[in-house]
Design an enzyme around this catalytic site. Sequence first.
Site, PDB file in Angstrom:
ATOM      1  N   HIS A 119     -45.549   3.976  16.631  1.00  0.00           N
ATOM      2  CA  HIS A 119     -46.195   5.290  16.524  1.00  0.00           C
ATOM      3  C   HIS A 119     -47.489   5.189  15.729  1.00  0.00           C
ATOM      4  CE1 HIS A 119     -42.281   7.805  17.322  1.00  0.00           C
ATOM      5  NE2 HIS A 119     -42.831   7.342  18.414  1.00  0.00           N
TER       6      HIS A 119
ATOM      7  N   ASN B  43     -34.978   3.891  17.362  1.00  0.00           N
ATOM      8  CA  ASN B  43     -36.390   3.841  16.984  1.00  0.00           C
ATOM      9  C   ASN B  43     -36.843   2.448  16.581  1.00  0.00           C
ATOM     10  OD1 ASN B  43     -37.616   6.346  17.406  1.00  0.00           O
ATOM     11  ND2 ASN B  43     -36.478   7.223  15.704  1.00  0.00           N
TER      12      ASN B  43
ATOM     13  N   ARG C  55     -35.538  31.570  24.718  1.00  0.00           N
ATOM     14  CA  ARG C  55     -34.645  30.893  23.764  1.00  0.00           C
ATOM     15  C   ARG C  55     -33.683  29.906  24.420  1.00  0.00           C
ATOM     16  NH1 ARG C  55     -34.298  36.149  21.544  1.00  0.00           N
ATOM     17  NH2 ARG C  55     -35.867  36.443  19.926  1.00  0.00           N
TER      18      ARG C  55
ATOM     19  N   HIS D 248     -40.474   1.670  16.555  1.00  0.00           N
ATOM     20  CA  HIS D 248     -41.197   2.930  16.727  1.00  0.00           C
ATOM     21  C   HIS D 248     -42.015   3.347  15.506  1.00  0.00           C
ATOM     22  CE1 HIS D 248     -39.010   3.129  20.442  1.00  0.00           C
ATOM     23  NE2 HIS D 248     -39.433   4.348  20.728  1.00  0.00           N
TER      24      HIS D 248
ATOM     25  N   ARG E 122     -28.425   7.306  15.313  1.00  0.00           N
ATOM     26  CA  ARG E 122     -29.370   7.460  16.428  1.00  0.00           C
ATOM     27  C   ARG E 122     -30.742   6.882  16.099  1.00  0.00           C
ATOM     28  NH1 ARG E 122     -30.271  12.407  20.705  1.00  0.00           N
ATOM     29  NH2 ARG E 122     -32.118  11.497  21.652  1.00  0.00           N
TER      30      ARG E 122
ATOM     31  N   GLU F  37     -29.410  12.884  15.438  1.00  0.00           N
ATOM     32  CA  GLU F  37     -30.067  11.874  14.602  1.00  0.00           C
ATOM     33  C   GLU F  37     -29.823  12.087  13.114  1.00  0.00           C
ATOM     34  OE1 GLU F  37     -33.748   9.344  15.755  1.00  0.00           O
ATOM     35  OE2 GLU F  37     -34.521  11.104  14.746  1.00  0.00           O
TER      36      GLU F  37
ATOM     37  N   HIS G 258     -47.201   4.004  25.309  1.00  0.00           N
ATOM     38  CA  HIS G 258     -46.116   4.063  24.328  1.00  0.00           C
ATOM     39  C   HIS G 258     -45.306   2.760  24.318  1.00  0.00           C
ATOM     40  CE1 HIS G 258     -42.848   5.672  21.903  1.00  0.00           C
ATOM     41  NE2 HIS G 258     -41.985   5.391  22.860  1.00  0.00           N
TER      42      HIS G 258
ATOM     43  N   LYS H 274     -33.916  14.737  23.433  1.00  0.00           N
ATOM     44  CA  LYS H 274     -35.073  14.934  22.563  1.00  0.00           C
ATOM     45  C   LYS H 274     -36.214  15.483  23.404  1.00  0.00           C
ATOM     46  CE  LYS H 274     -34.538  11.700  18.740  1.00  0.00           C
ATOM     47  NZ  LYS H 274     -35.199  10.601  18.009  1.00  0.00           N
TER      48      LYS H 274
ATOM     49  N   LYS I 115     -27.874   3.731  25.511  1.00  0.00           N
ATOM     50  CA  LYS I 115     -28.424   4.928  24.880  1.00  0.00           C
ATOM     51  C   LYS I 115     -27.343   6.006  24.757  1.00  0.00           C
ATOM     52  CE  LYS I 115     -32.132   8.070  24.277  1.00  0.00           C
ATOM     53  NZ  LYS I 115     -33.553   8.308  24.397  1.00  0.00           N
TER      54      LYS I 115
ATOM     55  N   GLU J 171     -38.734  -0.724  26.379  1.00  0.00           N
ATOM     56  CA  GLU J 171     -37.561   0.038  25.931  1.00  0.00           C
ATOM     57  C   GLU J 171     -36.263  -0.634  26.400  1.00  0.00           C
ATOM     58  OE1 GLU J 171     -37.665   2.589  23.830  1.00  0.00           O
ATOM     59  OE2 GLU J 171     -39.689   3.421  24.001  1.00  0.00           O
TER      60      GLU J 171
END
Lengths: 385, 385
Positions: B274, B267, B143, B270, B263, B259, B287, B165, B249, B207
């Site tokens: 994606h 993206n 955990r 993206h 935030r 987010e 990517h 993330k 960032k 990026e």
Amino acid sequence: MGTQSDWLKISLGHWRNQALSTHTKTRRVEVALGERSYNIEIGQQLLTDSSLLHALIPANQVMVVTNETIAPLYLDALVKSLGTKQVATCVLPDGEQAKRLDSMLPVFDELLANGFDRDCYLVALGGGVIGDLAGFVAATYQRGVAFVQIPTTLLAMVDSSVGGKTGVNHPCGKNMIGAFHQPKAVIADLDLLSSLPDREFRAGMAEVIKYALLGDAAFLAWLEAHLPEVFARDTEALAYIVERSCQNKAAIVQADEKEAGQRALLNLGHSFGHAIEGATGYGPWLHGEAIAAGMCMALRLSARLSWITAEECARGIALIQRAGLPIEPPSQITPETFLDFMQRDKKNRGGQLRLVLLKGLGNAVVSADYPESALLETLQEYSDG
Amino acid sequence: MGTQSDWLKISLGHWRNQALSTHTKTRRVEVALGERSYNIEIGQQLLTDSSLLHALIPANQVMVVTNETIAPLYLDALVKSLGTKQVATCVLPDGEQAKRLDSMLPVFDELLANGFDRDCYLVALGGGVIGDLAGFVAATYQRGVAFVQIPTTLLAMVDSSVGGKTGVNHPCGKNMIGAFHQPKAVIADLDLLSSLPDREFRAGMAEVIKYALLGDAAFLAWLEAHLPEVFARDTEALAYIVERSCQNKAAIVQADEKEAGQRALLNLGHSFGHAIEGATGYGPWLHGEAIAAGMCMALRLSARLSWITAEECARGIALIQRAGLPIEPPSQITPETFLDFMQRDKKNRGGQLRLVLLKGLGNAVVSADYPESALLETLQEYSDG
């Protein structure tokens, strides 16, 4: 401190008054965790209480996760109560064996196939396995969505549905993969316990007794006096043990949400119990049964250390035995096997075994401050070898 | 606001002075997130800086997760620098295909086989795939345990290693399973970029350009003026783009760690990107390449909406093209396929497509407030069909 009968009068009297006023009146235990706070609603006919469900599950997209045993009993009623929401369901196999990382895949598949977004809610309708697994899916789907627990077993109502521990097993240890992720609500509908087999009910009682032993001596006395009502599944007695157990758990979780210290007290009997479950291959022993035997081992070790008296030890074991639970592990498990499993316990630090032991009934401590020989001797007492 | 040459003087001058004083002096960007705060250390020869590594990785039990490409280059050096700690390693296949739920299993196996407890540290030595996957293992092992990012690609240094993330892909969508779990430190050793293939370096630049386009017009001007130094991999220029990107960032992550809103600006490109990665089966397009084309699509849609001028659109696309990156998606991807993938984007709410668009260069917004026809027309422009 009141006497045993005071406790009965106060608690059952309170409940009875509420129950008289309306049949579906719920009792509420708050788990106060700041912005992650939520309530445990305890009552009857909650599964068909559409307005309660809509208030607690405000999302339009709802995924109900349950298992093959529970689905035929309660799934239709729940889906009906959710009304016109976009409801998807995922029915998993029953049993601890299903609590694996790859059992999560069909739930993720279903969520994505239905286009569920971050505002969706997951609902765990089932016992501890379903709650832990669906909770872990909720913790990790799109990096975290909301979920609600609807426990269908006594064990889940008093323990696993409360406190935000989610996760799955690894072949090398229970709950080794998981996350802390608090539910938005817990809905404990006592009516669902009517379908619970006796063996499962007894297993749930192991966790109820655990709260009494670890921190609530008055509750221990209450249980000793009222076990017959509990096992007759008297609704008021059930409501009381669920509420009292949840209050005990909430108090500890509030003090230590992420198990930095005190929360480990909730693991009374669990280091030994997890080893029993692991050594027997997860399944033959129910979790509650293993914890019952594990608590007896913790009592015996505590008595060996003279942290409790022989009489206190006997009193604790007697209650567990009266609840129809095992009081010792299978004698085939060797001390070496116990130690091997216990060394993987999440409480350990720097290779040292930390155990939850008792310094009096109702007063547990987390400790590595005991002679290793005392642990070994206790393990040997139970072993064939 | 300074001129372009001011920016170069200030930033490179600052760095040069530090670099002169000691070769391994690092620059530091703080990510201020309360008790989850950490620093990004940017410099040279950090992988062999044993005292830095010991300070940032205080655990005795350390699991290094890396891939088959990186292991032969840097794993021995890192393990040597970690000295007498109990170090275990796990070497995964290279590539986006490895970013799956079941790729986590060997890491869990290794952690448990070595008896690693909750005080252990995971170290992600690799690019974005290794960082996301090892970070997700760290988020979920027992955990949650600590982890440190040692990015080996430009993309990981400026983006994926920062911000917490973590996660893996699902066949139906990228990063659909994961958690927010902040590292304890990010160690950006610029020397590791010397082994980075040109194509990967360019993908990282996508990026870097993203930060300039979405919120840092001055950095955009700097990049336009200094792209040759960057592509010559001048150490000072590299240090500057890594630092400046991380500052951008960090500012956004600090304002919106999970987010809830702002935030999502990160993206930019993206949603389209994606879809390109998904439609091409994850792998043929890096990517960063997909994000580059995606940013061009976002620029074009923004221009179609008259939120930016045709000149601004052309200026953004020109920089992406000068960086050797693709400026349009494969023409075989139909608008329907785009929409199908885009509908699974985590930014969406209630079935509505939310996109990151520009209202000026250096001024991105998250919006669902555009005519759907404009999106369709933009998609049709790129399509064969």
